[in-house]
Design a protein around this motif. Sequence first.
Motif, short mmCIF file in Angstrom:
data_model
loop_
_atom_site.label_atom_id
_atom_site.label_comp_id
_atom_site.label_asym_id
_atom_site.label_seq_id
_atom_site.Cartn_x
_atom_site.Cartn_y
_atom_site.Cartn_z
N VAL A 1 0.82 -1.21 0.00
CA VAL A 1 0.00 0.00 0.00
C VAL A 1 0.85 1.26 0.00
CG1 VAL A 1 -1.84 -1.23 1.20
CG2 VAL A 1 -0.32 0.26 2.51
N THR A 2 2.13 1.14 0.34
CA THR A 2 3.02 2.31 0.35
C THR A 2 3.12 2.99 -1.01
OG1 THR A 2 4.30 1.57 2.26
CG2 THR A 2 5.42 3.05 0.72
N PRO A 3 3.14 2.25 -2.15
CA PRO A 3 3.18 2.96 -3.43
C PRO A 3 2.04 3.97 -3.61
CG PRO A 3 3.74 0.67 -3.78
CD PRO A 3 3.31 0.80 -2.35
N MET A 4 0.82 3.65 -3.18
CA MET A 4 -0.28 4.61 -3.26
C MET A 4 -0.17 5.66 -2.18
SD MET A 4 -1.40 1.45 -4.42
CE MET A 4 -2.36 0.63 -3.14
N GLU A 5 0.10 5.21 -0.97
CA GLU A 5 0.11 6.13 0.16
C GLU A 5 1.19 7.20 0.01
OE1 GLU A 5 -1.62 7.36 3.79
OE2 GLU A 5 -2.27 5.92 2.26
N SER A 6 2.37 6.81 -0.46
CA SER A 6 3.47 7.77 -0.59
C SER A 6 3.23 8.78 -1.70
CB SER A 6 4.78 7.03 -0.84
OG SER A 6 4.75 6.34 -2.08
N ARG A 7 2.32 8.46 -2.62
CA ARG A 7 2.00 9.37 -3.72
C ARG A 7 0.71 10.15 -3.47
NH1 ARG A 7 5.06 5.41 -5.26
NH2 ARG A 7 6.47 5.62 -7.06
N ASP B 1 13.64 -6.78 2.26
CA ASP B 1 13.28 -6.57 3.65
C ASP B 1 12.05 -5.67 3.71
OD1 ASP B 1 15.40 -8.08 4.59
OD2 ASP B 1 16.77 -6.36 4.68
N PRO B 2 11.23 -5.81 4.75
CA PRO B 2 10.00 -5.01 4.81
C PRO B 2 10.27 -3.51 4.79
CG PRO B 2 9.97 -6.76 6.46
CD PRO B 2 11.35 -6.73 5.89
N LEU B 3 9.39 -2.78 4.12
CA LEU B 3 9.47 -1.33 4.17
C LEU B 3 9.10 -0.84 5.57
CD1 LEU B 3 7.67 -0.44 0.78
CD2 LEU B 3 10.12 -0.62 1.22
N PRO B 4 9.63 0.30 5.99
CA PRO B 4 9.31 0.78 7.36
C PRO B 4 7.85 1.16 7.51
CG PRO B 4 10.55 2.43 6.11
CD PRO B 4 10.56 1.20 5.28
N LEU B 5 7.30 0.82 8.67
CA LEU B 5 5.93 1.21 8.98
C LEU B 5 5.91 2.68 9.38
CD1 LEU B 5 4.88 -1.85 11.17
CD2 LEU B 5 4.04 -1.33 8.88
N GLY B 6 4.81 3.36 9.07
CA GLY B 6 4.64 4.73 9.51
C GLY B 6 4.29 4.79 10.98
N PRO B 7 4.36 5.96 11.60
CA PRO B 7 4.06 6.06 13.05
C PRO B 7 2.65 5.65 13.40
CG PRO B 7 4.27 8.24 12.01
CD PRO B 7 4.75 7.24 11.02
N ASP B 8 1.68 5.81 12.49
CA ASP B 8 0.30 5.43 12.78
C ASP B 8 0.05 3.94 12.55
OD1 ASP B 8 -0.38 8.06 13.37
OD2 ASP B 8 -0.88 8.50 11.28
N GLN B 9 1.03 3.23 11.96
CA GLN B 9 0.84 1.82 11.63
C GLN B 9 1.62 0.90 12.57
OE1 GLN B 9 1.23 4.21 8.87
NE2 GLN B 9 -0.98 4.14 9.13
N ARG B 10 2.35 1.46 13.52
CA ARG B 10 3.17 0.61 14.38
C ARG B 10 2.37 0.05 15.55
NH1 ARG B 10 7.94 5.09 14.11
NH2 ARG B 10 8.63 4.60 12.02
#
Length: 392
Positions: A113-119, A383-392
């Motif tokens: 989901v990071t590809p959408m979220e980061s854009r 390796d996994p991409l880093p989780l954001g602060p709201d996803q930890r």
Amino acid sequence: MSEETGTVGRRALLRATGAGTAAAVAAPAMAGAEPRRGFEAPEPKLRFRSDGTFRIVQFNDTQDDERTDRRTIELMERTLDSEKPDFALINGDVITGGCDSALQVKQAINNVVTPMESRGIPWAITFGNHDEDSERLSDMSEEDMLDFYMTYRHNRNERGPRDVTGTGDMVLPVSGSRGGSPVFALWLLDSGRYAPESIAGQDFQGYPDWGWVHPDQIQWYSETSRHLERRSGGKVPGLMWMHIPLWEHRFMWFSSVDGRSDADHERAVEKHGIVGERNEAECPGPFNSGVFTAIQQRGDVRGVFCGHDHVNSYVGDYYGVLLGYSSGTGFGPYGLGGDEEHRLRGARVFELDESVEGMIRDTRMVFARDFGIDMTPNDQPIDPLPLGPDQR
């Protein structure tokens, strides 16, 4: 129009998205009472561009664990950067059953989901049959995953109607370029996972044992569709996504319920304007759910698109409704095999236009091979991409 890209034939597209069979057989809207609580359509959170267009990207079967194949993410990123969609979705089997903890489930989800979220692209998911396969070890149910998805800023998923089968059944209305009432609707349904062990003491030996859309979900669609119609002053055209295909996908491919011959398919290509590939038999549930009949009756949904069968990419017009696949996006699950393992890794693009009757101007496939992505049939986990602060 190119079969290589999976672009549906123009004649079929016009039949399906214009004043075709679905509108002709649709029953008049029910007047009177408001829909039951939880069956109301929400206010639009999406809007057509100022030029009257709207673009959607459908990914399917990203289906990997926390060490996602790097090419899955690359394909998603390249597609999003090339197409610049207004909305994207992953249509089921977002992750696979290889996650051993809640953290690994979150990491596997976060990777894709990071590809959408980061854009900053609005996005949502539907659930497939494999998303919950890790629950025994991770203790993460679909409801838990849905809560996690909804922590992302650009996610548009909702919890769905109460007391209705499925997780996250929803409709996303889209307002026109000038705002106001919805002019298009994006329907997302949970098509289930697997059949139960038995029904009425009878098992499913000899039948497909995948899930299916249930009658209460169809009732929710029908009532919510009527609510949209009342609110907008007319039927609101839309597209519907679910992970597992309908039996009508197979019927369309052969223009037959019982026939399975090359001649049957040749007739189907002419009748239904089919383009794209079918490299495995469709895998619907054991029962014909009735979704297609409900869509015909309502006359608003102009296309139903699925995944599940990773190496199918076809689309056609089945009696006024587009039925189609997006082939698998993920490089982790099965593909075509051998040197062609990844040839159909891709995504489906939908072009909407307010000036076109039915608003669907085109749909086409884009493929990893067209972006120059490495197609060698080996695993390339990261390796996994880093989780954001709201996803930890």
